[in-house]
Motif scaffolding. Structure first.
Motif, short mmCIF file in Angstrom:
data_model
loop_
_atom_site.label_atom_id
_atom_site.label_comp_id
_atom_site.label_asym_id
_atom_site.label_seq_id
_atom_site.Cartn_x
_atom_site.Cartn_y
_atom_site.Cartn_z
N UNK A 146 1.20 -1.41 0.05
CA UNK A 146 0.05 0.17 0.21
C UNK A 146 1.01 1.55 0.20
N UNK A 147 0.82 2.46 -0.82
CA UNK A 147 1.62 2.97 -0.90
C UNK A 147 0.49 4.57 -0.88
N UNK A 148 1.04 5.55 -0.32
CA UNK A 148 0.57 6.32 0.35
C UNK A 148 1.35 8.19 -0.42
N UNK A 149 0.68 9.09 -0.84
CA UNK A 149 1.58 9.91 -1.69
C UNK A 149 0.45 11.39 -1.05
N UNK A 150 0.70 12.65 -0.90
CA UNK A 150 0.35 13.97 -0.40
C UNK A 150 0.15 14.26 -1.66
N UNK A 151 -0.56 14.84 -2.28
CA UNK A 151 -0.53 15.17 -4.17
C UNK A 151 -0.06 16.52 -3.97
N UNK A 152 0.51 17.44 -2.87
CA UNK A 152 1.27 18.42 -2.90
C UNK A 152 2.81 18.30 -2.42
N UNK A 153 2.65 16.67 -2.56
CA UNK A 153 4.74 16.70 -2.58
C UNK A 153 5.23 16.70 -3.72
N UNK A 154 4.83 17.48 -4.65
CA UNK A 154 5.78 17.57 -5.87
C UNK A 154 6.39 16.49 -6.47
N UNK A 155 7.56 15.98 -6.93
CA UNK A 155 7.85 14.99 -7.80
C UNK A 155 7.50 13.67 -6.98
N UNK A 156 7.74 13.99 -5.61
CA UNK A 156 7.60 12.72 -4.73
C UNK A 156 6.09 11.60 -5.77
N UNK A 157 5.73 12.66 -6.02
CA UNK A 157 4.17 12.28 -6.62
C UNK A 157 4.33 10.92 -8.20
N UNK A 158 5.15 11.59 -8.86
CA UNK A 158 5.61 10.89 -9.83
C UNK A 158 6.69 9.54 -9.33
N UNK A 159 7.11 9.96 -8.48
CA UNK A 159 7.72 8.54 -8.11
C UNK A 159 6.61 7.77 -7.44
N UNK A 160 6.32 8.30 -6.85
CA UNK A 160 4.92 6.85 -6.38
C UNK A 160 4.32 5.92 -7.70
N UNK A 161 4.07 6.85 -8.44
CA UNK A 161 3.45 6.43 -9.71
C UNK A 161 4.40 5.57 -10.20
N UNK A 162 5.27 5.83 -10.37
CA UNK A 162 6.63 4.60 -10.84
C UNK A 162 6.80 3.75 -10.34
N UNK A 163 6.31 3.79 -8.92
CA UNK A 163 6.96 2.39 -8.53
C UNK A 163 5.63 1.37 -8.06
N UNK A 164 4.14 1.70 -8.22
CA UNK A 164 2.49 1.90 -8.67
C UNK A 164 2.83 1.21 -9.71
N UNK A 165 3.34 1.31 -11.21
CA UNK A 165 3.55 0.95 -12.37
C UNK A 165 4.89 -0.47 -11.60
N UNK A 166 6.02 -0.49 -11.17
CA UNK A 166 6.61 -1.77 -10.82
C UNK A 166 6.09 -2.58 -10.65
N UNK A 167 5.56 -1.91 -8.99
CA UNK A 167 3.98 -3.02 -9.09
C UNK A 167 3.28 -4.25 -9.90
N UNK A 168 2.63 -3.22 -10.21
CA UNK A 168 1.87 -3.94 -11.38
C UNK A 168 3.16 -4.99 -12.53
N UNK A 169 3.70 -4.10 -12.59
CA UNK A 169 4.38 -4.91 -13.68
C UNK A 169 4.91 -6.82 -13.24
N UNK A 170 5.21 -6.51 -11.74
CA UNK A 170 6.15 -7.66 -11.63
C UNK A 170 4.49 -8.39 -10.67
N UNK A 171 3.43 -8.53 -10.69
CA UNK A 171 2.09 -9.02 -10.51
C UNK A 171 1.87 -8.93 -9.14
N UNK A 172 2.09 -8.00 -8.29
CA UNK A 172 2.30 -7.87 -6.73
C UNK A 172 0.91 -7.12 -6.22
N UNK A 173 -0.31 -7.43 -5.63
CA UNK A 173 -1.07 -6.77 -5.16
C UNK A 173 -0.58 -5.50 -4.93
N UNK A 174 -1.56 -4.31 -5.05
CA UNK A 174 -0.99 -3.09 -4.53
C UNK A 174 -2.26 -1.82 -4.71
N UNK A 175 -1.69 -0.98 -4.03
CA UNK A 175 -3.05 -0.01 -3.96
C UNK A 175 -2.01 1.66 -3.61
#
Length: 416
Positions: free
Chosen positions: A360-389
């Protein structure tokens, strides 16, 4: 503002009355304009919370510290306006009604100007601002102090998630236990719902949460009491293995991909709390073992997930410090680099058997570039078939929304 100015001309009594009316409603959202007004009175700060001699030192500016909104390049956005004829300073800002965040005030005095530190656009290069705890006005919930020692308070929009579990009304029914494990160097704050075994003689099974930054969660946010309030509302009970930092330097050493530390937490730390639970008639379910953290703690929780996937059923990472990498000199500025980051790369490279079950990943919409990195991590989790939010919250890098989201992820009910 106009009422305060008019009252100031009338006299101190009328000003005090007008201030009471403002303070009771300040920092509340105006739902018609989606704005919030912050107000502070120097008299309150000096009398109740701050050793400021108003006779010998003159306050020249007051800054509203609102996480990720009035800092860094947006510092000027937080400069408050002085109400003429009073010791009151105000600032009205547009804020979305879903916003939830912590705020505090900083004062600049004539001592700063005498030292040649006139205010320039942006934050002072060598600020000697006086860190004032916020007065009791315009608060919904006290958040104690921030990392710089300033008193912080909560502002929460009318459509923001409501923290209904952090009230301090009920007495704690379970137990908080502490220990220091010399062999591993772990300092632990633990919470055990011992009242369950007292009420029901048969051994009670519950989940275990390993949580970093326990000194903050237990003392500033009273997590054990919030958990019991949430359990009373229908959440499944859980015990907490809280890992304590001695100071900030120690925190950095523990939470930056420290494999030895994570091994100690998962072995010596867990062995200790499982024995404590067993002695109290509580069975900690090995299949319901969670780990959570915020900022660097969130980073460590994610790293623990690929170091020890068999140990944790769920990883909760809130605003994880995805900027960190083993190279010397890495800083949060590295978030701006056009890469997915070191930790995300580890998830791409890990063997299938070394992947966690649920992230489970949480990020604040006002955290700037952190939001992009969180989405990139979620993409990696999806690519590796890891259940994630992936959850994006209206806030900054901020305990104000972390504590609500954590309890929600643990199963606390938002409604009811």
């Amino acid at each position: 503002m106009r009422k305060l100015k008019a009252a100031a001309k009338t006299g101190q009594l009328e000003l005090d009355r007008a201030w009471m009316g403002v303070s009771l409603g300040s920092a509340e959202f105006d739902e018609k304009t989606n704005t919030a007004t912050f107000a502070v009175r120097l008299f309150d700060l000096s009398k109740y919370h701050w050793k400021l001699d108003l006779e010998t030192r003159k306050v020249t500016d007051v800054h509203l510290n609102l996480n990720r909104i009035t800092e860094k390049e947006n510092y000027e956005y937080g400069m408050m306006r002085h109400v003429p004829g009073t010791d009151i300073w105000v600032r009205t800002l547009p804020l979305s009604p879903t916003y939830r965040g912590a705020y505090s005030f900083s004062l600049l005095t004539d001592d700063d100007e005498a030292a040649g530190q006139q205010r320039q656009p942006g934050p002072p290069l060598h600020p000697r601002t006086d860190r004032a705890v916020v007065s009791g006005v315009s608060l919904s919930t006290d958040l104690d102090v921030d990392e710089e020692g300033r008193g912080t308070s909560l502002i929460s929009g009318p459509l923001a998630p409501y923290d209904r579990w952090s009230g301090r009304v009920n007495a704690l029914r379970g137990e908080v236990r502490t220990t220091y494990l010399e062999d591993s160097g772990l300092k632990i704050f633990a919470y055990l719902p011992t009242h369950l075994s007292n009420e029901q003689p048969a051994a009670q099974s519950c989940r275990l949460l390993t949580l970093f930054d326990a000194e903050t969660w237990f003392f500033k946010h009273d997590l054990p009491r919030a958990l019991e309030n949430a359990v009373a509302g229908g959440m499944e009970p859980l015990a907490v293995l809280g890992i304590v930092n001695h100071n900030n330097e120690h925190r950095l050493a523990q939470l930056k991909a420290n494999t030895e530390f994570l091994e100690d937490a998962g072995t010596a730390g867990e062995d200790w709390i499982r024995q404590q639970a067993e002695d109290a008639g509580i069975v900690l379910d090995p299949a319901a073992n969670l780990i959570a953290g915020q900022s660097l703690g969130g980073f460590s929780a994610l790293y623990a997930g690929i170091r020890h996937p068999e140990r944790y059923s769920t990883i909760i990472a809130q605003s994880p410090s995805l900027w960190w990498n083993p190279e010397p000199g890495s800083t949060p500025r590295d978030l701006a680099r056009p890469t997915h980051g070191w930790l995300t790369e580890q998830y791409y490279r890990a063997k299938a058997k070394a992947l966690p079950q649920h992230v489970v990943i949480d990020v604040g919409v006002r955290e700037g570039a952190m939001v992009n990195k969180a989405h990139m991590l979620a993409m990696a989790l999806k690519a590796r078939d890891i259940k994630h939010e992936l959850h994006v919250h209206d806030g900054g890098h901020d305990w104000a929304w972390w504590r609500v989201a954590l309890l929600e992820h643990l199963g606390a009910k938002l409604e009811g």
